[in-house]
Design an enzyme around this catalytic site. Structure first.
Site, PDB file in Angstrom:
ATOM      1  N   ASP A  87       0.799  -1.227   0.000  1.00 32.23           N
ATOM      2  CA  ASP A  87       0.000   0.000   0.000  1.00 32.23           C
ATOM      3  C   ASP A  87       0.828   1.271   0.000  1.00 32.23           C
ATOM      4  O   ASP A  87       0.377   2.321   0.451  1.00 32.23           O
ATOM      5  CB  ASP A  87      -0.901  -0.011   1.249  1.00 32.23           C
ATOM      6  CG  ASP A  87      -0.116  -0.369   2.504  1.00 32.23           C
ATOM      7  OD1 ASP A  87       1.111  -0.161   2.502  1.00 32.23           O
ATOM      8  OD2 ASP A  87      -0.719  -0.861   3.471  1.00 32.23           O
ATOM      9  N   GLU A 102      -1.994   4.975   3.434  1.00 32.32           N
ATOM     10  CA  GLU A 102      -1.974   3.586   2.947  1.00 32.32           C
ATOM     11  C   GLU A 102      -3.363   2.985   2.729  1.00 32.32           C
ATOM     12  O   GLU A 102      -3.568   2.188   1.809  1.00 32.32           O
ATOM     13  CB  GLU A 102      -1.174   2.707   3.919  1.00 32.32           C
ATOM     14  CG  GLU A 102       0.326   2.975   3.909  1.00 32.32           C
ATOM     15  CD  GLU A 102       0.753   4.160   4.773  1.00 32.32           C
ATOM     16  OE1 GLU A 102      -0.123   4.772   5.427  1.00 32.32           O
ATOM     17  OE2 GLU A 102       1.952   4.484   4.788  1.00 32.32           O
ATOM     18  N   HIS A 123       7.306   4.863  12.527  1.00 34.38           N
ATOM     19  CA  HIS A 123       7.466   5.725  11.350  1.00 34.38           C
ATOM     20  C   HIS A 123       6.162   6.234  10.751  1.00 34.38           C
ATOM     21  O   HIS A 123       6.181   6.964   9.766  1.00 34.38           O
ATOM     22  CB  HIS A 123       8.227   4.979  10.249  1.00 34.38           C
ATOM     23  CG  HIS A 123       7.416   3.886   9.617  1.00 34.38           C
ATOM     24  ND1 HIS A 123       6.495   4.132   8.624  1.00 34.38           N
ATOM     25  CD2 HIS A 123       7.369   2.577   9.858  1.00 34.38           C
ATOM     26  CE1 HIS A 123       5.932   2.985   8.280  1.00 34.38           C
ATOM     27  NE2 HIS A 123       6.427   2.018   9.004  1.00 34.38           N
ATOM     28  N   ARG A 141       3.121   8.112   9.303  1.00 36.67           N
ATOM     29  CA  ARG A 141       2.877   9.542   9.054  1.00 36.67           C
ATOM     30  C   ARG A 141       1.826  10.119  10.003  1.00 36.67           C
ATOM     31  O   ARG A 141       1.945  11.264  10.435  1.00 36.67           O
ATOM     32  CB  ARG A 141       2.404   9.752   7.607  1.00 36.67           C
ATOM     33  CG  ARG A 141       3.555   9.972   6.653  1.00 36.67           C
ATOM     34  CD  ARG A 141       3.125  10.037   5.202  1.00 36.67           C
ATOM     35  NE  ARG A 141       4.285   9.771   4.368  1.00 36.67           N
ATOM     36  CZ  ARG A 141       4.981  10.698   3.717  1.00 36.67           C
ATOM     37  NH1 ARG A 141       4.601  11.944   3.733  1.00 36.67           N
ATOM     38  NH2 ARG A 141       6.043  10.364   3.015  1.00 36.67           N
ATOM     39  N   HIS A 156      14.016   4.860  12.020  1.00 34.17           N
ATOM     40  CA  HIS A 156      13.662   5.041  10.609  1.00 34.17           C
ATOM     41  C   HIS A 156      14.341   6.301  10.077  1.00 34.17           C
ATOM     42  O   HIS A 156      14.511   7.276  10.818  1.00 34.17           O
ATOM     43  CB  HIS A 156      12.135   5.159  10.531  1.00 34.17           C
ATOM     44  CG  HIS A 156      11.555   4.996   9.156  1.00 34.17           C
ATOM     45  ND1 HIS A 156      11.624   6.004   8.210  1.00 34.17           N
ATOM     46  CD2 HIS A 156      10.887   3.976   8.570  1.00 34.17           C
ATOM     47  CE1 HIS A 156      11.011   5.598   7.104  1.00 34.17           C
ATOM     48  NE2 HIS A 156      10.563   4.363   7.298  1.00 34.17           N
ATOM     49  N   GLU A 191      -0.480  -9.072  -0.964  1.00 33.47           N
ATOM     50  CA  GLU A 191      -0.977  -8.502   0.303  1.00 33.47           C
ATOM     51  C   GLU A 191      -2.215  -7.633   0.038  1.00 33.47           C
ATOM     52  O   GLU A 191      -2.292  -6.460   0.426  1.00 33.47           O
ATOM     53  CB  GLU A 191       0.112  -7.695   1.031  1.00 33.47           C
ATOM     54  CG  GLU A 191      -0.184  -7.453   2.499  1.00 33.47           C
ATOM     55  CD  GLU A 191       0.883  -6.605   3.185  1.00 33.47           C
ATOM     56  OE1 GLU A 191       0.907  -5.385   3.004  1.00 33.47           O
ATOM     57  OE2 GLU A 191       1.706  -7.196   3.918  1.00 33.47           O
TER      58      GLU A 191
HETATM   59  C1  UD1 Z   1       6.957   4.830   3.351  1.00 34.39           C
HETATM   60  C2  UD1 Z   1       5.542   4.480   2.919  1.00 34.39           C
HETATM   61  C3  UD1 Z   1       4.819   3.734   4.028  1.00 34.39           C
HETATM   62  C4  UD1 Z   1       5.636   2.558   4.511  1.00 34.39           C
HETATM   63  C5  UD1 Z   1       7.020   3.029   4.910  1.00 34.39           C
HETATM   64  C6  UD1 Z   1       7.876   1.862   5.320  1.00 34.39           C
HETATM   65  C7  UD1 Z   1       4.255   5.962   1.431  1.00 34.39           C
HETATM   66  C8  UD1 Z   1       3.480   7.207   1.308  1.00 34.39           C
HETATM   67  N1  UD1 Z   1       4.777   5.704   2.644  1.00 34.39           N
HETATM   68  O1  UD1 Z   1       6.892   5.794   4.400  1.00 34.39           O
HETATM   69  O2  UD1 Z   1       3.578   3.260   3.529  1.00 34.39           O
HETATM   70  O3  UD1 Z   1       4.979   1.969   5.616  1.00 34.39           O
HETATM   71  O4  UD1 Z   1       7.623   3.685   3.797  1.00 34.39           O
HETATM   72  O5  UD1 Z   1       9.041   2.274   5.955  1.00 34.39           O
HETATM   73  O6  UD1 Z   1       4.410   5.235   0.477  1.00 34.39           O
HETATM   74  N2  UD1 Z   1      14.459   8.251   3.933  1.00 34.39           N
HETATM   75  C9  UD1 Z   1      15.815   8.191   3.720  1.00 34.39           C
HETATM   76  N3  UD1 Z   1      16.348   6.979   3.328  1.00 34.39           N
HETATM   77  C10 UD1 Z   1      15.613   5.866   3.157  1.00 34.39           C
HETATM   78  C11 UD1 Z   1      14.223   5.942   3.396  1.00 34.39           C
HETATM   79  C12 UD1 Z   1      13.661   7.148   3.771  1.00 34.39           C
HETATM   80  O7  UD1 Z   1      16.538   9.154   3.884  1.00 34.39           O
HETATM   81  O8  UD1 Z   1      16.154   4.815   2.807  1.00 34.39           O
HETATM   82  C13 UD1 Z   1      13.860   9.559   4.326  1.00 34.39           C
HETATM   83  C14 UD1 Z   1      13.861  10.598   3.201  1.00 34.39           C
HETATM   84  O9  UD1 Z   1      14.051  11.849   3.745  1.00 34.39           O
HETATM   85  C15 UD1 Z   1      12.448  10.455   2.627  1.00 34.39           C
HETATM   86  C16 UD1 Z   1      11.664  10.201   3.894  1.00 34.39           C
HETATM   87  O10 UD1 Z   1      12.495   9.345   4.685  1.00 34.39           O
HETATM   88  O11 UD1 Z   1      12.016  11.584   1.940  1.00 34.39           O
HETATM   89  C17 UD1 Z   1      10.286   9.648   3.729  1.00 34.39           C
HETATM   90  O12 UD1 Z   1      10.250   8.526   2.879  1.00 34.39           O
HETATM   91  P1  UD1 Z   1       8.822   8.081   2.237  1.00 34.39           P
HETATM   92  O13 UD1 Z   1       9.044   6.853   1.443  1.00 34.39           O
HETATM   93  O14 UD1 Z   1       8.174   9.219   1.580  1.00 34.39           O
HETATM   94  O15 UD1 Z   1       7.927   7.808   3.481  1.00 34.39           O
HETATM   95  P2  UD1 Z   1       8.083   6.813   4.683  1.00 34.39           P
HETATM   96  O16 UD1 Z   1       7.671   7.588   5.884  1.00 34.39           O
HETATM   97  O17 UD1 Z   1       9.399   6.162   4.646  1.00 34.39           O
HETATM   98  N1  UDP Z   2      12.884  -3.896   9.559  1.00 33.60           N
HETATM   99  C1  UDP Z   2      14.241  -4.017   9.274  1.00 33.60           C
HETATM  100  N2  UDP Z   2      15.122  -3.188   9.930  1.00 33.60           N
HETATM  101  C2  UDP Z   2      14.719  -2.260  10.833  1.00 33.60           C
HETATM  102  C3  UDP Z   2      13.332  -2.130  11.096  1.00 33.60           C
HETATM  103  C4  UDP Z   2      12.441  -2.965  10.440  1.00 33.60           C
HETATM  104  O1  UDP Z   2      14.649  -4.850   8.470  1.00 33.60           O
HETATM  105  O2  UDP Z   2      15.577  -1.560  11.390  1.00 33.60           O
HETATM  106  C5  UDP Z   2      11.929  -4.745   8.830  1.00 33.60           C
HETATM  107  C6  UDP Z   2      10.937  -5.507   9.664  1.00 33.60           C
HETATM  108  O3  UDP Z   2      11.423  -6.787   9.964  1.00 33.60           O
HETATM  109  C7  UDP Z   2       9.712  -5.574   8.774  1.00 33.60           C
HETATM  110  C8  UDP Z   2       9.819  -4.342   7.917  1.00 33.60           C
HETATM  111  O4  UDP Z   2      11.157  -3.883   8.026  1.00 33.60           O
HETATM  112  O5  UDP Z   2       9.752  -6.694   7.913  1.00 33.60           O
HETATM  113  C9  UDP Z   2       8.873  -3.275   8.366  1.00 33.60           C
HETATM  114  O6  UDP Z   2       9.161  -2.084   7.692  1.00 33.60           O
HETATM  115  P1  UDP Z   2       8.566  -0.695   8.112  1.00 33.60           P
HETATM  116  O7  UDP Z   2       8.251  -0.703   9.562  1.00 33.60           O
HETATM  117  O8  UDP Z   2       9.512   0.325   7.593  1.00 33.60           O
HETATM  118  O9  UDP Z   2       7.249  -0.584   7.228  1.00 33.60           O
HETATM  119  P2  UDP Z   2       5.747  -1.134   7.369  1.00 33.60           P
HETATM  120  O10 UDP Z   2       5.795  -2.603   7.574  1.00 33.60           O
HETATM  121  O11 UDP Z   2       5.115  -0.404   8.512  1.00 33.60           O
HETATM  122  O12 UDP Z   2       5.133  -0.736   6.077  1.00 33.60           O
END
Ligand code: UD1
Ligand code: UDP
Length: 388
Positions: free
Chosen positions: A108, A144, A225, A227, A257, A130
């Site tokens: 999602d 999501e 993490h 939003r 995160h 999923e």
């Molecule tokens: C995203 C997904 C969320 C998912 C989550 C898992 C959307 C809208 N959100 O949220 O559904 O549950 O990922 O973790 O699709 N960033 C880094 N490096 C990384 C990853 C993130 O620097 O490897 C930082 C960046 O500043 C980036 C910000 O995190 O802009 C947000 O990343 P984004 O993918 O927009 O949203 P998440 O909160 O990570």
């Molecule tokens: N995870 C990981 N390293 C971390 C934190 C989480 O590998 O430091 C894994 C965790 O085992 C799970 C997935 O990341 O499988 C969850 O990701 P996240 O919480 O970012 O996203 P969500 O599941 O909420 O979309």
């Protein structure tokens, strides 16, 4: 044809474009990619949006996946608007170049939603891994819940992890014949990484220093993490952790995160505390190790709500609602919201009341048996055969 789509081609090998962009999608899609790549009936093309960068690359490396296409879209603190626009145009171009027979998306995220939409705009069948998770609240989790409903409206095959998710789709008038209960690929991923660690223990040995530092203490693993928890929710979560960490018998390990909205609050509120380790995101083997050594998981993550029940780890979910009621029904997960007072009280109960702890610490397998990817690949093969 579902949704009035044009008939897909039926050639073998069928070219399947797998699209993903974030850490959890990568974890949940690598078992499917492994299965597709091992099967001569398919040609598997991998496209990453790199909506996440470092956290995505950690998974790609462990799983040995080299993408065929990498859009590298991540921007610091990206907005949903800019992200979605870049994803849609970028993924559309990849689809035009790769000319797949089918597209697969997972979950999602913005990448999954834009990937499904780009496929739909090309009248390509898109299959959803999923499928059918619903909280019935479009702001929890945000965005999501709407992303997955949009994908559900377009998907050709819906791979629902459980009967609950299947029923949610049928209730939305999705053709029941197109919905298959497969389990969740996260359990395949967990089994795979566990076997990798058994084969090569050094893959998960990087927590040894922390394990020594916190030896004799009861470890609480934290991830956060969402939003919808930014701002006041994150402040409350940090306040709860500060209070819990005052207990001399307890230690918190919190891989933070990379979202700046999470890091800023946690660094400001929790740095330098004796019983709190704020660490960088762990790669998957090390996170599996954290799940193994933690007595309790405290999280707002989706994936952790699935992994913890499979391992019999009590998981307190810092959300108001969940689209994964199976863990709650099994008794391993409990919704606690984001009030610091409630979080502290629920953790204290688990730490101080052995019976309460034992009641939650039972392994349940509501999310699958580790064979989900194999089932998905067979269902894809059936689909292609029936088109022939
Ligand atoms: C995203 C997904 C969320 C998912 C989550 C898992 C959307 C809208 N959100 O949220 O559904 O549950 O990922 O973790 O699709 N960033 C880094 N490096 C990384 C990853 C993130 O620097 O490897 C930082 C960046 O500043 C980036 C910000 O995190 O802009 C947000 O990343 P984004 O993918 O927009 O949203 P998440 O909160 O990570
Ligand atoms: N995870 C990981 N390293 C971390 C934190 C989480 O590998 O430091 C894994 C965790 O085992 C799970 C997935 O990341 O499988 C969850 O990701 P996240 O919480 O970012 O996203 P969500 O599941 O909420 O979309």
């Amino acid at each position: 044809m579902p949704g009035g789509m044009t008939a897909p081609t039926s050639k073998i090998p069928a070219r399947i474009l797998v699209v993903f962009g974030t850490r959890p999608e990568a974890i949940k899609m690598f078992p499917v990619i492994h299965a597709l790549k091992a099967d001569p009936r398919f040609e598997c093309v991998v496209c990453v949006s790199a909506q996440h960068r470092q956290m995505l690359d950690q998974v790609l490396e462990i799983a040995g996946i080299v993408p065929d296409h990498d859009l590298d879209v991540m921007q610091p603190d990206q907005t949903l608007d800019a992200l979605t626009a870049n994803l849609l145009t970028g993924l559309g171009k990849v689809m035009d170049a790769a000319r797949p027979d089918r597209v697969i998306v997972q979950g999602d995220t913005a990448t999954a939603m834009a990937g499904a939409l780009a496929a739909y705009y090309r009248k390509l069948p898109v299959d959803h891994v999923e499928a059918g998770l619903r909280s019935s609240n479009i702001y929890h989790p945000w965005p999501e819940e709407v992303n997955r409903k949009i994908i559900g409206a377009m998907a050709s095959l819906h791979f629902a992890p459980t009967e609950t998710s299947r029923n949610a789709l049928v209730k939305e008038n999705v053709d029941p014949a197109r919905v298959h209960v497969t389990g969740n690929t996260v359990i395949d991923a967990l089994h795979w990484v566990t076997a990798e660690i058994e084969r090569e223990p050094s893959l998960a040995a990087g927590l040894a220093e922390l394990e020594t530092r916190f030896s004799g203490k009861r470890i609480i693993g934290v991830t956060s993490h969402r939003r919808e928890n930014f701002g006041e929710g994150m402040e409350q979560i940090a306040a709860a952790i500060r209070t819990i960490a005052e207990r001399p018998d307890t230690a918190v390990i919190f891989p933070v995160h990379l979202n700046p909205n999470v890091r800023k609050v946690m660094n400001e509120r929790l740095s330098g505390l004796d019983n709190v380790a704020l660490i960088e995101p762990l790669d998957y083997p090390h996170f599996a190790r954290l799940l193994a050594i933690a007595e309790i998981m405290l999280t707002d993550s989706g994936g952790v709500q699935e992994e913890a029940p499979a391992l019999g780890k009590p998981v307190l979910v810092m959300r108001e609602t969940t689209e994964r009621p199976e863990g709650v029904a099994a008794g391993t997960a409990k919704l606690v919201g984001t009030s610091a007072e409630t979080i502290v009280s629920e953790i204290s109960t688990l730490l101080d009341d052995r019976e309460a702890y034992e009641a939650m610490a039972r392994a349940h397998n509501p999310f699958g048996d580790g064979q989900t990817s194999r089932r998905i690949v067979e269902l894809l093969a059936d689909e292609i055969r029936h088109q022939a």
